[in-house]
Design a protein around this motif. Structure first.
Motif, PDB file in Angstrom:
ATOM      1  N   ALA A  38     -16.616 -54.757   7.989  1.00 30.01           N
ATOM      2  CA  ALA A  38     -15.304 -55.022   8.432  1.00 30.01           C
ATOM      3  C   ALA A  38     -14.301 -53.890   8.521  1.00 30.01           C
ATOM      4  O   ALA A  38     -13.504 -53.428   9.446  1.00 30.01           O
ATOM      5  N   GLU A  39     -14.610 -52.915   7.163  1.00 32.07           N
ATOM      6  CA  GLU A  39     -13.666 -51.806   7.122  1.00 32.07           C
ATOM      7  C   GLU A  39     -14.228 -50.836   8.299  1.00 32.07           C
ATOM      8  O   GLU A  39     -13.395 -50.071   8.777  1.00 32.07           O
ATOM      9  N   ASP A  40     -15.306 -50.895   8.602  1.00 34.12           N
ATOM     10  CA  ASP A  40     -16.055 -49.891   9.407  1.00 34.12           C
ATOM     11  C   ASP A  40     -15.580 -49.978  10.539  1.00 34.12           C
ATOM     12  O   ASP A  40     -15.086 -49.178  11.524  1.00 34.12           O
ATOM     13  N   VAL A  41     -15.454 -51.414  11.349  1.00 29.62           N
ATOM     14  CA  VAL A  41     -15.017 -51.793  12.379  1.00 29.62           C
ATOM     15  C   VAL A  41     -13.558 -51.168  12.630  1.00 29.62           C
ATOM     16  O   VAL A  41     -13.028 -51.088  13.770  1.00 29.62           O
ATOM     17  N   ALA A  42     -12.615 -51.606  11.790  1.00 22.94           N
ATOM     18  CA  ALA A  42     -11.289 -51.506  11.563  1.00 22.94           C
ATOM     19  C   ALA A  42     -11.063 -49.813  11.761  1.00 22.94           C
ATOM     20  O   ALA A  42     -10.318 -49.443  12.718  1.00 22.94           O
ATOM     21  N   ALA A  43     -11.884 -49.082  10.880  1.00 22.82           N
ATOM     22  CA  ALA A  43     -11.767 -47.690  11.169  1.00 22.82           C
ATOM     23  C   ALA A  43     -12.123 -47.128  12.595  1.00 22.82           C
ATOM     24  O   ALA A  43     -11.453 -46.186  13.267  1.00 22.82           O
ATOM     25  N   ARG A  48     -10.328 -44.980  17.921  1.00 23.87           N
ATOM     26  CA  ARG A  48     -10.304 -45.016  19.364  1.00 23.87           C
ATOM     27  C   ARG A  48      -8.896 -44.969  19.734  1.00 23.87           C
ATOM     28  O   ARG A  48      -8.462 -44.275  20.594  1.00 23.87           O
ATOM     29  N   VAL A  49      -8.064 -45.816  19.301  1.00 26.84           N
ATOM     30  CA  VAL A  49      -6.585 -45.967  19.776  1.00 26.84           C
ATOM     31  C   VAL A  49      -5.712 -44.758  19.287  1.00 26.84           C
ATOM     32  O   VAL A  49      -4.950 -44.355  20.213  1.00 26.84           O
ATOM     33  N   GLN A  50      -6.053 -44.254  18.356  1.00 29.81           N
ATOM     34  CA  GLN A  50      -5.447 -42.995  18.018  1.00 29.81           C
ATOM     35  C   GLN A  50      -5.858 -41.777  18.933  1.00 29.81           C
ATOM     36  O   GLN A  50      -4.778 -41.155  19.297  1.00 29.81           O
ATOM     37  N   ALA A  51      -7.168 -41.757  19.209  1.00 26.12           N
ATOM     38  CA  ALA A  51      -7.478 -40.872  20.208  1.00 26.12           C
ATOM     39  C   ALA A  51      -6.687 -41.028  21.753  1.00 26.12           C
ATOM     40  O   ALA A  51      -6.363 -40.155  22.268  1.00 26.12           O
ATOM     41  N   TYR A  52      -6.232 -42.168  22.010  1.00 28.60           N
ATOM     42  CA  TYR A  52      -5.611 -42.686  23.014  1.00 28.60           C
ATOM     43  C   TYR A  52      -4.257 -42.045  23.059  1.00 28.60           C
ATOM     44  O   TYR A  52      -3.528 -41.473  24.036  1.00 28.60           O
ATOM     45  N   LEU A  53      -3.685 -42.516  21.754  1.00 27.46           N
ATOM     46  CA  LEU A  53      -2.359 -42.066  21.457  1.00 27.46           C
ATOM     47  C   LEU A  53      -2.042 -40.469  21.712  1.00 27.46           C
ATOM     48  O   LEU A  53      -1.090 -40.014  22.121  1.00 27.46           O
ATOM     49  N   ASP A  54      -2.961 -39.656  20.972  1.00 28.01           N
ATOM     50  CA  ASP A  54      -3.009 -38.438  20.909  1.00 28.01           C
ATOM     51  C   ASP A  54      -3.203 -37.822  22.392  1.00 28.01           C
ATOM     52  O   ASP A  54      -2.364 -36.809  22.621  1.00 28.01           O
ATOM     53  N   ALA A  55      -3.911 -38.388  23.150  1.00 24.78           N
ATOM     54  CA  ALA A  55      -4.008 -38.222  24.644  1.00 24.78           C
ATOM     55  C   ALA A  55      -2.593 -38.218  25.354  1.00 24.78           C
ATOM     56  O   ALA A  55      -2.186 -37.388  26.249  1.00 24.78           O
ATOM     57  N   MET A  56      -1.983 -39.482  25.199  1.00 25.39           N
ATOM     58  CA  MET A  56      -0.673 -39.534  25.595  1.00 25.39           C
ATOM     59  C   MET A  56       0.423 -38.530  25.340  1.00 25.39           C
ATOM     60  O   MET A  56       0.990 -38.197  26.090  1.00 25.39           O
ATOM     61  N   VAL A  57       0.342 -37.991  23.908  1.00 24.55           N
ATOM     62  CA  VAL A  57       1.373 -37.290  23.462  1.00 24.55           C
ATOM     63  C   VAL A  57       1.109 -35.759  24.045  1.00 24.55           C
ATOM     64  O   VAL A  57       1.908 -35.144  24.527  1.00 24.55           O
ATOM     65  N   ALA A  58      -0.309 -35.626  24.425  1.00 23.77           N
ATOM     66  CA  ALA A  58      -0.911 -34.295  24.893  1.00 23.77           C
ATOM     67  C   ALA A  58      -0.673 -34.324  26.614  1.00 23.77           C
ATOM     68  O   ALA A  58      -1.179 -33.384  27.065  1.00 23.77           O
ATOM     69  N   ASP A 100      -1.221 -51.024  12.464  1.00 19.40           N
ATOM     70  CA  ASP A 100      -2.236 -51.960  11.875  1.00 19.40           C
ATOM     71  C   ASP A 100      -3.304 -52.365  12.750  1.00 19.40           C
ATOM     72  O   ASP A 100      -3.393 -52.062  13.800  1.00 19.40           O
ATOM     73  N   VAL A 101      -4.334 -52.808  12.063  1.00 23.26           N
ATOM     74  CA  VAL A 101      -5.630 -53.260  12.828  1.00 23.26           C
ATOM     75  C   VAL A 101      -5.889 -54.553  12.002  1.00 23.26           C
ATOM     76  O   VAL A 101      -5.993 -54.590  11.013  1.00 23.26           O
ATOM     77  N   GLN A 102      -5.999 -55.552  12.775  1.00 25.38           N
ATOM     78  CA  GLN A 102      -6.468 -56.932  12.509  1.00 25.38           C
ATOM     79  C   GLN A 102      -7.551 -57.325  13.420  1.00 25.38           C
ATOM     80  O   GLN A 102      -7.592 -57.153  14.748  1.00 25.38           O
ATOM     81  N   PRO A 103      -8.413 -58.255  13.048  1.00 26.00           N
ATOM     82  CA  PRO A 103      -9.679 -58.656  13.908  1.00 26.00           C
ATOM     83  C   PRO A 103      -8.935 -59.787  14.660  1.00 26.00           C
ATOM     84  O   PRO A 103      -7.883 -60.589  14.363  1.00 26.00           O
TER      85      PRO A 103
END
Length: 193
Positions: A38-43, A48-58, A100-103
């Motif tokens: 579960a921790e691995d899935v959340a990480a 993946r989302v942080q990479a998308y957000l970083d792409a938005m900033v850049a 936050d990350v939740q199932p």
């Protein structure tokens, strides 16, 4: 003499594991404990989302597209840089973070906040992403406006002089302020119009 060398070799080999362990070599007590599934899935979802957000900033359209599941990529290509797209030119994302990350029922639900600037004005917006597994990798399967993030400044007055409540997140223009994002995009990267 040959027997003495053999006995010495056996003694050295017998005590070598004890000596090595005593020196800390091979000691895993300082290693990070293994993550649960579960921790691995959340990480992985967070990454993946942080990479998308970083792409938005850049303003890295290709980098953002690479985070999406294949079925969303055509809609993304058509709308990402349009007037209501996540990568539109009339605003910039100055800060973005996963909160936050939740199932969830369709995958991992990842909530985020974005600070968006248009000219001299800024606004905090929330976006929610759904991340799912596709084959051996993880990808963003959905994007929707999130619950409005609390703002440090009071809501701007409308034309009638009455303060309007914060508009839900998303990175598309509000009807009363075409320069700041805030409407509901139907697909990651933009709207259908």
């Amino acid at each position: 003499m040959r027997t003495g060398k053999a006995a010495l070799a056996v003694a050295v080999l017998a005590f070598l594991p004890v000596a090595v362990t005593g020196c800390g070599f091979g000691d895993d007590s300082t290693a990070e404990p293994a993550r649960t599934p579960a921790e691995d899935v959340a990480a992985k979802s967070r990454e993946r989302v942080q990479a998308y957000l970083d792409a938005m900033v850049a303003k890295d359209v290709a980098g953002g597209r690479n985070q999406l599941c294949a079925p969303l990529q055509d809609a993304f290509d058509a709308h990402a840089t349009g007037p209501n797209g996540d990568f539109a030119d009339h605003f910039r994302v100055t800060e973005a973070a996963v909160t936050d990350v939740q199932p969830g029922p369709r995958g991992q639900e990842v909530t985020t906040t974005l600070t968006v600037a248009a000219g001299t004005r800024t606004a905090v917006r929330a976006l929610d992403f759904t991340v799912t597994r596709s084959g051996t990798d993880w990808c963003i399967a959905g994007e929707a406006p999130g619950t409005p993030a609390p703002t440090a400044s009071p809501a701007e007055p409308s034309a009638s002089g009455t303060p309007e409540p914060p508009v839900p997140g998303g990175v598309t223009p509000r009807s009363d302020d075409p320069d700041l994002p805030g409407a509901d995009p139907p697909a990651p990267g933009g709207d259908a119009g």
